[in-house]
Design a protein around this motif. Structure first.
Motif, PDB file in Angstrom:
ATOM      1  N   ARG B 493      68.043 -11.653 166.965  1.00  0.00           N
ATOM      2  CA  ARG B 493      67.325 -10.789 167.919  1.00  0.00           C
ATOM      3  C   ARG B 493      68.018 -10.808 169.277  1.00  0.00           C
ATOM      4  N   ALA B 503      64.483  -6.089 169.036  1.00  0.00           N
ATOM      5  CA  ALA B 503      63.932  -6.494 167.740  1.00  0.00           C
ATOM      6  C   ALA B 503      62.889  -7.583 167.965  1.00  0.00           C
ATOM      7  N   ASN B 504      61.840  -7.548 167.156  1.00  0.00           N
ATOM      8  CA  ASN B 504      60.927  -8.692 167.113  1.00  0.00           C
ATOM      9  C   ASN B 504      60.924  -9.219 165.682  1.00  0.00           C
ATOM     10  N   GLN B 505      60.196 -10.316 165.478  1.00  0.00           N
ATOM     11  CA  GLN B 505      60.229 -10.884 164.135  1.00  0.00           C
ATOM     12  C   GLN B 505      58.870 -11.408 163.716  1.00  0.00           C
TER      13      GLN B 505
END
Lengths: 296, 596
Positions: B493, B503-505
């Motif tokens: 990320r 981006a996230n996760q």
């Protein structure tokens, strides 16, 4: 362990919650009665005893006796019993099963439990056939025996649980016959008292599916080792006697070795006393700190 | 990642050439200095020969993966030089024994640092001497003082006697001094961290978690990559009062553990996928008898015996479907070593509460990886809650082991107690443990017992943390992973941000029961969901769909036996976004990908 005022126990005090659903005349009844008598004679309390079984007709045994019981998986009674004994060596642990259960699918555990000299008693109701699955060949079925799975006769020589367990390191090896109750009670009682792995292989005729190895078959052949002056510390003689089959079949105590320590006696973790199952779980602050320090 | 110090080195050679020892010495130096590290050992299933590459990444901040590149390479043989020297970029250094190894062609700016080992060591014939000389050279290039190395060598070899210590110190000194005179050190000197750290492997962490959780009985059959748990246990068992047994096979292991657990001891076993396959029947038995047991299975590349020393996340479906019948189990996949440590006590509390089997799904990356840890974060005395367990006292009459309570949880008495005599059974049974087939096969009783067991886990979601989105809410991409991919997703990320992609996760740890509602809510705002997993068929991608109805828009999968490196995820994401042509190709070929 909790105790109460001891009163003399009777075999009926070991009667389980339900009546056995074995076929009328099944050899397993003889063993059940003998175990109940032996436990009463030994003065064991029901809660001090754990009976562990595998799968098969014989393995319903724990349900029919008033002790702690575990009805486990096909062939696995010895493994489960070993774990129970390791974690609480104060329990009297009895494993029960059949010949298919113990010498077939459980053969590996049979060899290794003997080798380890785990202090438990293994009672095998040996009917030389698979009963609960309606009559197929078992590892102890006679050569040539015709069953549903061997319609042209059994091609495989039977296991000899007596010689093989002696070779695997068992320290108490006996054979009984469910038609000879008095001898059987003695063998079981002594097996329970014996420190180490004890096997009592018991001829328990299957009246429904085994028409070869019947009560009459055994009655006409059985000779008792105790009547023959057999020395149970002589393993060579024990093996020779165990190889007899056709006209003479021996029952009684074949082999006994009291020199080998049991596994739990050797286990250093038990040095500080008391079963591990009774110990306070978790680490002390000091133990935790020591472990962390070693990682740095 | 760190804005400060971020340095990766590798030691390569054949098995038997002594790679672990210099690796351990260096790891010890770094953590004692307060630096963080993450080591990954790429090796073959071979005792001598073959090829090994131990990669260690060091930083003054937490290290999540072994990274994407190398700054320094120590070649213990020609093979390592041939395979890996070309993977270093400008500024990199390659150290090798110039008596035995010829330099390979390297990129411009890479310094080839040949050590005349024979001359430096007065023709010392000890085969491992080149390692110690190399170690000295490495430490010099990295900018450490010799005193640091000397101290660690004393610690490492102290037990072997003064002579061994002195020999090693003098060899290391020779390498250190030679490097000082002949090579150019790295511009960034090895920094000093905030406070000393500790070092462990994931297997150490799992074993320590078990000890802290109060495990009193551990059994196993040796199987890579889980054997480290057995080794730690065996080494420390006596001191900690844990009984450790190596059993004849995994079938025996699982059943022995069930026996021990039934008497009241917290009991655990560990294995890898193939061993777990043998344990599956016992898993069902534990569920049916309602005996709490923890199974640790460390995934390696399969199917069957597969690639014994390589990693994969290929056993998800095995553990979900293990054992016949329809029953509840708890499955958890820790995110990293510290999480593995914390998970064991938490899982034991849950399996004791619910009296059901629990499965820890680790993998080679976590279990055999070496990680720094702050000892202050390691809680050696976690809370131990044993649920409705009766360990002493006298019972009233009429105790029923499987009493049908509103929660489905029945008080559990252990053998040996007076007044609680009962039978536990793997056959379906009534509340009192009597086999229903011993009376008559009673559909009403069967149904009641199925429902009782199923009801137990109803409160599960109140007990464990639901997964949460990490990173910006309105990211371009949501990366979904499970277990050991947590760290690589976090690092990817950061790298993606540098490429202009937010981006996230969502990292899933508790696999079963599955937080379906929480996951659905968390993913409801996602613009593009990409599932990242270390297998070929997308086991989690499909599990996510079956549990939530959510079909991810993309997936990134790796199944060559090596773990993900951050750039694999970055490239995969850019690929998915249709920006592949804009991807700046790395200057080096990712070295892990062509390994052994």
């Amino acid at each position: 362990m909790a105790t109460t005022t001891l009163t003399e126990l009777k075999p009926k005090d070991f009667k389980g919650k339900v009546d056995p659903d074995w076929c009328p005349g099944c050899g397993d009844f003889g063993l059940l009665n003998a175990v109940q008598k032996a436990l009463a004679e030994l003065g064991r309390r029901p809660h001090e005893v754990l009976c562990v079984s595998g799968i098969g007709c014989s393995s319903n045994f724990p349900g029919f006796i008033n002790t702690y019981g575990m009805h486990t998986l096909h062939g696995r009674a010895l493994a489960v019993a070993t774990g129970a004994k390791f974690a609480n060596h104060e329990l009297t642990v009895i494993a029960t099963g059949g010949d298919g259960d113990g010498y077939g699918i459980g053969g590996n555990h049979f060899a290794h439990t003997a080798r380890r000299n785990v202090d438990l008693t293994y009672l095998v109701m040996n009917n030389q056939i698979y009963g609960l699955t309606t009559g197929q060949v078992s590892p102890s079925s006679s050569l040539g025996m015709k069953t549903k799975s061997t319609p042209f006769g059994n091609l495989e020589r039977p296991v000899n649980p007596i010689t093989s367990s002696i070779m695997n390191g068992a320290t108490y090896v006996a054979r009984g016959f469910s038609g000879h109750g008095k001898q059987l009670v003695t063998l079981i009682r002594e097996a329970i008292l014996h420190k180490g792995f004890s096997l009592v292989d018991v001829f328990s005729p299957c009246v429904t599916f085994n028409h070869d190895n019947t009560y009459d078959f055994f009655r006409g052949r059985i000779k008792k080792l105790e009547d023959e002056g057999h020395d149970p510390t002589d393993w060579k003689s024990a093996c020779e006697k165990a190889m007899e089959w056709d006209d003479t079949i021996y029952t009684g105590l074949f082999f006994k070795n009291e020199e080998v320590p049991t596994l739990h006696e050797l286990e250093p973790v038990l040095d500080e006393g008391g079963p591990i199952a009774h110990r306070k779980p978790g680490l002390t602050k000091e133990q935790g700190a020591r472990i962390l320090k070693r990682m740095m | 990642m760190s804005n400060g110090y971020d340095f990766a080195f590798a030691i390569g050679g054949a098995a038997g050439q002594g790679i672990a020892t210099p690796g351990n010495i260096l790891a010890r130096i770094f953590v004692r200095r307060g630096l963080h590290l993450h080591a990954y050992n790429a090796y073959q299933s071979i005792i001598r020969g073959g090829h090994i590459l131990l990669t260690v990444r060091v930083s003054d901040e937490e290290v999540l993966t072994h990274g994407d590149g190398l700054d320094l390479l120590l070649c213990l043989n020609q093979d390592t030089m041939t395979r890996h020297a070309r993977h270093l970029g400008d500024g990199g250094h390659v150290i090798f024994n110039s008596d035995d190894v010829s330099p390979a062609e390297v990129a411009s700016g890479v310094e080839l640092c040949g050590l005349p080992v024979k001359e430096l060591t007065n023709d010392n014939r000890n085969k491992l001497v080149q390692n110690t000389v190399g170690l000295g050279a490495m430490l010099n290039l990295m900018g450490a003082d010799f005193a640091v190395l000397e101290e660690t060598l004393k610690l490492q070899f102290g037990r072997k006697g003064q002579e061994v210590v002195e020999e090693n110190v003098s060899m290391a000194r020779a390498g250190f001094d030679y490097a000082k005179e002949h090579f150019h050190p790295f511009k960034k000197r090895l920094p000093q961290g905030k406070k000393p750290l500790a070092v462990w492997t994931g297997n150490d962490a799992l074993a320590m978690g078990a000890a802290a959780a109060g495990v009193k009985f551990y059994a196993a059959y040796p199987m890579s990559p889980s054997s480290g748990i057995l080794h730690w246990m065996a080494k420390n068992a006596r001191e900690l009062g844990i009984m450790v047994r190596q059993i004849e096979d995994e079938i025996g292991v699982a059943n022995v553990v069930i026996g021990a657990a039934h008497t009241g001891a917290r009991a655990m076993c560990g294995t890898s996928g193939g061993g777990f396959a043998l344990m599956t029947e016992a898993l069902g038995a534990a569920a049916m008898m309602e005996i709490p047991v923890v199974f640790v299975t460390v995934q390696r590349a399969g199917p069957s015996t597969g690639v014994p020393t390589k990693t994969e996340q290929g056993d998800l479906w095995q553990v979900l479907g293990a054992s016949q019948g329809d029953f509840e189990r708890i499955v958890v996949a820790p995110k990293n070593a510290l999480d593995a440590f914390d998970t064991i006590p938490e899982l034991f509390n849950l399996v004791d509460l619910y009296q059901c089997p629990g499965i820890v799904l680790s993998d080679l990356l976590i279990s055999e990886g070496t990680f720094s840890v702050d000892p202050d974060e390691v809680d050696m005395q976690p809370s131990i809650e044993r649920g409705a367990l009766i360990l002493d006292g006298n019972a009233s009459d009429g105790y029923e082991r499987y009493k049908d309570t509103s929660t489905g949880i029945s008080p559990r008495a252990v053998p040996g107690l007076e007044g609680y005599v009962h039978v536990v059974a793997t056959d379906e049974h009534d509340e009192d443990g009597v086999l229903i087939s011993d009376e008559f096969t009673n559909p009403h009783k069967r149904r009641k017992m199925v429902e009782k067991r199923a009801r137990k886990l109803a409160s599960f979601f109140d007990k464990v943390e639901a997964p949460k989105i990490e990173g910006p809410d309105d990211a371009d991409v949501t990366l979904v992973g499970w277990g050991s991919t947590h760290g690589v997703l976090a690092e990817a990320r950061d790298l993606l941000e540098g490429r202009g992609v937010t981006a996230n996760q969502l990292s899933i740890k508790w696999i079963k029961p599955f937080h379906s509602d929480a996951v659905t809510r968390a993913l409801s705002k996602a613009k593009k969901i990409i599932v990242v997993e270390n297998n070929h068929s997308g086991q989690f991608y499909r599990y996510l769909r079956s549990e939530t109805g959510i079909t991810a828009q993309g997936h990134i999968r790796k199944y060559d036996g090596e773990p993900f490196q951050p750039h694999h995820v970055v490239n995969g994401v850019l690929d998915h976004l249709g920006e592949k042509k804009d991807v700046e190709r790395d200057v080096f070929v990712p070295y892990q990908e062509i390994l052994v």
